[in-house]
Write a protein that holds these residues in place. Structure first.
Motif, PDB file in Angstrom:
ATOM      1  N   ALA A  49       0.844  -1.189   0.000  1.00  0.00           N
ATOM      2  CA  ALA A  49       0.000   0.000   0.000  1.00  0.00           C
ATOM      3  C   ALA A  49       0.878   1.237   0.000  1.00  0.00           C
ATOM      4  CB  ALA A  49      -0.928   0.015   1.209  1.00  0.00           C
ATOM      5  N   ALA A  50       0.328   2.344  -0.496  1.00  0.00           N
ATOM      6  CA  ALA A  50       1.049   3.613  -0.492  1.00  0.00           C
ATOM      7  C   ALA A  50       0.060   4.750  -0.352  1.00  0.00           C
ATOM      8  CB  ALA A  50       1.879   3.774  -1.767  1.00  0.00           C
ATOM      9  N   ARG A  51       0.528   5.826   0.245  1.00  0.00           N
ATOM     10  CA  ARG A  51      -0.326   6.995   0.452  1.00  0.00           C
ATOM     11  C   ARG A  51       0.507   8.248   0.281  1.00  0.00           C
ATOM     12  NH1 ARG A  51      -5.424   7.493   2.863  1.00  0.00           N
ATOM     13  NH2 ARG A  51      -5.876   9.515   3.807  1.00  0.00           N
ATOM     14  N   SER A  52      -0.062   9.209  -0.411  1.00  0.00           N
ATOM     15  CA  SER A  52       0.625  10.480  -0.611  1.00  0.00           C
ATOM     16  C   SER A  52       0.637  11.302   0.680  1.00  0.00           C
ATOM     17  CB  SER A  52      -0.064  11.277  -1.723  1.00  0.00           C
ATOM     18  OG  SER A  52      -1.402  11.609  -1.334  1.00  0.00           O
ATOM     19  N   TRP A  53       1.467  12.333   0.672  1.00  0.00           N
ATOM     20  CA  TRP A  53       1.527  13.229   1.835  1.00  0.00           C
ATOM     21  C   TRP A  53       0.159  13.849   2.104  1.00  0.00           C
ATOM     22  CZ3 TRP A  53       4.479  14.756   5.805  1.00  0.00           C
ATOM     23  CH2 TRP A  53       4.199  15.988   6.403  1.00  0.00           C
ATOM     24  N   SER A  54      -0.498  14.266   1.040  1.00  0.00           N
ATOM     25  CA  SER A  54      -1.797  14.941   1.186  1.00  0.00           C
ATOM     26  C   SER A  54      -2.916  13.976   1.522  1.00  0.00           C
ATOM     27  CB  SER A  54      -2.144  15.669  -0.108  1.00  0.00           C
ATOM     28  OG  SER A  54      -2.409  14.726  -1.146  1.00  0.00           O
ATOM     29  N   SER A  57      -3.940  10.565  -2.727  1.00  0.00           N
ATOM     30  CA  SER A  57      -3.655   9.388  -3.554  1.00  0.00           C
ATOM     31  C   SER A  57      -3.310   8.224  -2.651  1.00  0.00           C
ATOM     32  CB  SER A  57      -2.487   9.667  -4.497  1.00  0.00           C
ATOM     33  OG  SER A  57      -2.812  10.693  -5.414  1.00  0.00           O
ATOM     34  N   THR A  58      -4.043   7.161  -2.821  1.00  0.00           N
ATOM     35  CA  THR A  58      -3.821   5.946  -2.034  1.00  0.00           C
ATOM     36  C   THR A  58      -3.904   4.753  -2.976  1.00  0.00           C
ATOM     37  OG1 THR A  58      -4.843   6.966  -0.103  1.00  0.00           O
ATOM     38  CG2 THR A  58      -4.583   4.586  -0.052  1.00  0.00           C
ATOM     39  N   TYR A  59      -2.980   3.836  -2.833  1.00  0.00           N
ATOM     40  CA  TYR A  59      -2.930   2.670  -3.705  1.00  0.00           C
ATOM     41  C   TYR A  59      -2.777   1.416  -2.862  1.00  0.00           C
ATOM     42  CZ  TYR A  59      -1.860   6.321  -7.085  1.00  0.00           C
ATOM     43  OH  TYR A  59      -1.895   7.460  -7.842  1.00  0.00           O
ATOM     44  N   TYR A  60      -3.369   0.345  -3.350  1.00  0.00           N
ATOM     45  CA  TYR A  60      -3.268  -0.950  -2.675  1.00  0.00           C
ATOM     46  C   TYR A  60      -2.958  -2.042  -3.691  1.00  0.00           C
ATOM     47  CZ  TYR A  60      -5.607   1.287   1.282  1.00  0.00           C
ATOM     48  OH  TYR A  60      -5.927   2.120   2.326  1.00  0.00           O
ATOM     49  N   ALA A  61      -2.211  -3.019  -3.226  1.00  0.00           N
ATOM     50  CA  ALA A  61      -2.063  -4.236  -4.016  1.00  0.00           C
ATOM     51  C   ALA A  61      -3.401  -4.971  -4.009  1.00  0.00           C
ATOM     52  CB  ALA A  61      -0.978  -5.118  -3.414  1.00  0.00           C
ATOM     53  N   ASP A  62      -3.625  -5.765  -5.022  1.00  0.00           N
ATOM     54  CA  ASP A  62      -4.883  -6.511  -5.085  1.00  0.00           C
ATOM     55  C   ASP A  62      -5.082  -7.378  -3.843  1.00  0.00           C
ATOM     56  OD1 ASP A  62      -4.825  -7.115  -8.692  1.00  0.00           O
ATOM     57  OD2 ASP A  62      -5.526  -5.399  -7.518  1.00  0.00           O
ATOM     58  N   SER A  63      -3.993  -7.912  -3.335  1.00  0.00           N
ATOM     59  CA  SER A  63      -4.076  -8.780  -2.165  1.00  0.00           C
ATOM     60  C   SER A  63      -4.480  -8.026  -0.902  1.00  0.00           C
ATOM     61  CB  SER A  63      -2.736  -9.471  -1.935  1.00  0.00           C
ATOM     62  OG  SER A  63      -1.713  -8.513  -1.734  1.00  0.00           O
ATOM     63  N   ALA A  64      -4.326  -6.706  -0.919  1.00  0.00           N
ATOM     64  CA  ALA A  64      -4.620  -5.885   0.253  1.00  0.00           C
ATOM     65  C   ALA A  64      -5.973  -5.183   0.174  1.00  0.00           C
ATOM     66  CB  ALA A  64      -3.524  -4.837   0.448  1.00  0.00           C
ATOM     67  N   VAL A 102       8.529  12.747  -4.791  1.00  0.00           N
ATOM     68  CA  VAL A 102       7.230  12.704  -5.442  1.00  0.00           C
ATOM     69  C   VAL A 102       6.417  13.906  -4.987  1.00  0.00           C
ATOM     70  CG1 VAL A 102       6.159  11.314  -3.613  1.00  0.00           C
ATOM     71  CG2 VAL A 102       5.336  11.123  -5.969  1.00  0.00           C
ATOM     72  N   PRO A 103       5.587  14.474  -5.849  1.00  0.00           N
ATOM     73  CA  PRO A 103       4.725  15.590  -5.421  1.00  0.00           C
ATOM     74  C   PRO A 103       3.834  15.194  -4.260  1.00  0.00           C
ATOM     75  CG  PRO A 103       4.753  15.391  -7.806  1.00  0.00           C
ATOM     76  CD  PRO A 103       5.446  14.178  -7.277  1.00  0.00           C
ATOM     77  N   VAL A 104       3.401  16.176  -3.501  1.00  0.00           N
ATOM     78  CA  VAL A 104       2.658  15.894  -2.265  1.00  0.00           C
ATOM     79  C   VAL A 104       1.337  15.187  -2.515  1.00  0.00           C
ATOM     80  CG1 VAL A 104       3.744  17.761  -0.983  1.00  0.00           C
ATOM     81  CG2 VAL A 104       1.618  18.194  -2.263  1.00  0.00           C
ATOM     82  N   ASN A 105       0.832  15.257  -3.738  1.00  0.00           N
ATOM     83  CA  ASN A 105      -0.426  14.585  -4.042  1.00  0.00           C
ATOM     84  C   ASN A 105      -0.242  13.223  -4.702  1.00  0.00           C
ATOM     85  OD1 ASN A 105      -2.071  16.689  -3.072  1.00  0.00           O
ATOM     86  ND2 ASN A 105      -1.789  17.811  -4.981  1.00  0.00           N
ATOM     87  N   SER A 106       0.999  12.760  -4.741  1.00  0.00           N
ATOM     88  CA  SER A 106       1.280  11.525  -5.467  1.00  0.00           C
ATOM     89  C   SER A 106       1.935  10.484  -4.569  1.00  0.00           C
ATOM     90  CB  SER A 106       2.204  11.809  -6.660  1.00  0.00           C
ATOM     91  OG  SER A 106       1.606  12.714  -7.554  1.00  0.00           O
ATOM     92  N   ALA A 107       1.859   9.258  -5.008  1.00  0.00           N
ATOM     93  CA  ALA A 107       2.557   8.155  -4.358  1.00  0.00           C
ATOM     94  C   ALA A 107       2.868   7.123  -5.428  1.00  0.00           C
ATOM     95  CB  ALA A 107       1.705   7.540  -3.254  1.00  0.00           C
ATOM     96  N   ARG A 108       3.902   6.338  -5.191  1.00  0.00           N
ATOM     97  CA  ARG A 108       4.318   5.352  -6.180  1.00  0.00           C
ATOM     98  C   ARG A 108       4.265   3.956  -5.595  1.00  0.00           C
ATOM     99  NH1 ARG A 108       9.357   8.616  -8.850  1.00  0.00           N
ATOM    100  NH2 ARG A 108       9.867   9.068  -6.658  1.00  0.00           N
ATOM    101  N   VAL A 109       4.168   2.982  -6.458  1.00  0.00           N
ATOM    102  CA  VAL A 109       3.951   1.606  -6.002  1.00  0.00           C
ATOM    103  C   VAL A 109       5.175   0.723  -6.186  1.00  0.00           C
ATOM    104  CG1 VAL A 109       1.485   1.824  -6.475  1.00  0.00           C
ATOM    105  CG2 VAL A 109       2.995   0.800  -8.205  1.00  0.00           C
ATOM    106  N   TYR A 110       6.255   1.250  -6.750  1.00  0.00           N
ATOM    107  CA  TYR A 110       7.424   0.401  -6.941  1.00  0.00           C
ATOM    108  C   TYR A 110       8.512   0.790  -5.959  1.00  0.00           C
ATOM    109  CZ  TYR A 110       8.287   4.374 -10.071  1.00  0.00           C
ATOM    110  OH  TYR A 110       8.401   5.622 -10.608  1.00  0.00           O
ATOM    111  N   GLY A 111       9.152  -0.244  -5.419  1.00  0.00           N
ATOM    112  CA  GLY A 111      10.081  -0.039  -4.326  1.00  0.00           C
ATOM    113  C   GLY A 111      11.275   0.832  -4.670  1.00  0.00           C
ATOM    114  N   SER A 112      11.714   0.782  -5.915  1.00  0.00           N
ATOM    115  CA  SER A 112      12.900   1.544  -6.297  1.00  0.00           C
ATOM    116  C   SER A 112      12.673   3.046  -6.208  1.00  0.00           C
ATOM    117  CB  SER A 112      13.334   1.176  -7.720  1.00  0.00           C
ATOM    118  OG  SER A 112      12.288   1.424  -8.638  1.00  0.00           O
TER     119      SER A 112
END
Length: 127
Positions: A49-54, A57-64, A102-112
């Motif tokens: 899962a990931a969440r932006s500062w603001s 933007s929130t993202y989840y893996a399908d398993s989550a 990353v901009p405050v409204n963004s989040a990324r899903v890849y570890g690198s």
């Protein structure tokens, strides 16, 4: 430098809930996205899962999806991962990570993409 410290892992039975926490400290800790990743024995690290500062933007893996919720308290520089209906396949070391590029409204899903990582906390779900 930024230090991330996870807590809240443990041994639980299938169907139980856990809440992981990750506290950030160090350099000016604002404006960063936060992510949770996990690595099971013999497997590659995977995004959870990931969440932006603001918080916009929130993202989840399908398993989550539907079972896990990522949240954050920016005033405390802490991010949480609330996990419900845990399954044995959720067993892994869970890591939090911070992305300052990353901009405050963004989040990324890849570890690198992430700049800093915690030491991990073990979650074990028994059947």
């Amino acid at each position: 430098q930024v230090r991330l410290v996870e807590s809240g892992g443990g041994l639980v039975q299938a169907g139980a809930s856990l809440r992981l926490s990750c506290a950030a400290s160090g350099r000016t800790v604002r404006g960063y996205a936060m992510g949770w990743f996990r690595q099971a024995p013999g497997k590659e690290r995977e995004f959870v899962a990931a969440r932006s500062w603001s918080g916009g933007s929130t993202y989840y893996a399908d398993s989550a999806k539907g079972r896990f919720t990522i949240s954050r308290d920016n005033a405390k520089n802490t991010v949480y991962l609330q996990m419900h209906s845990l399954k044995p396949e959720d067993t892994a070391v869970y890591y939090c990570a911070a992305d300052f590029r990353v901009p405050v409204n963004s989040a990324r899903v890849y570890g690198s993409a992430y700049d800093y990582w915690g030491q991990g906390t073990q979650v074990t779900v028994s059947s």
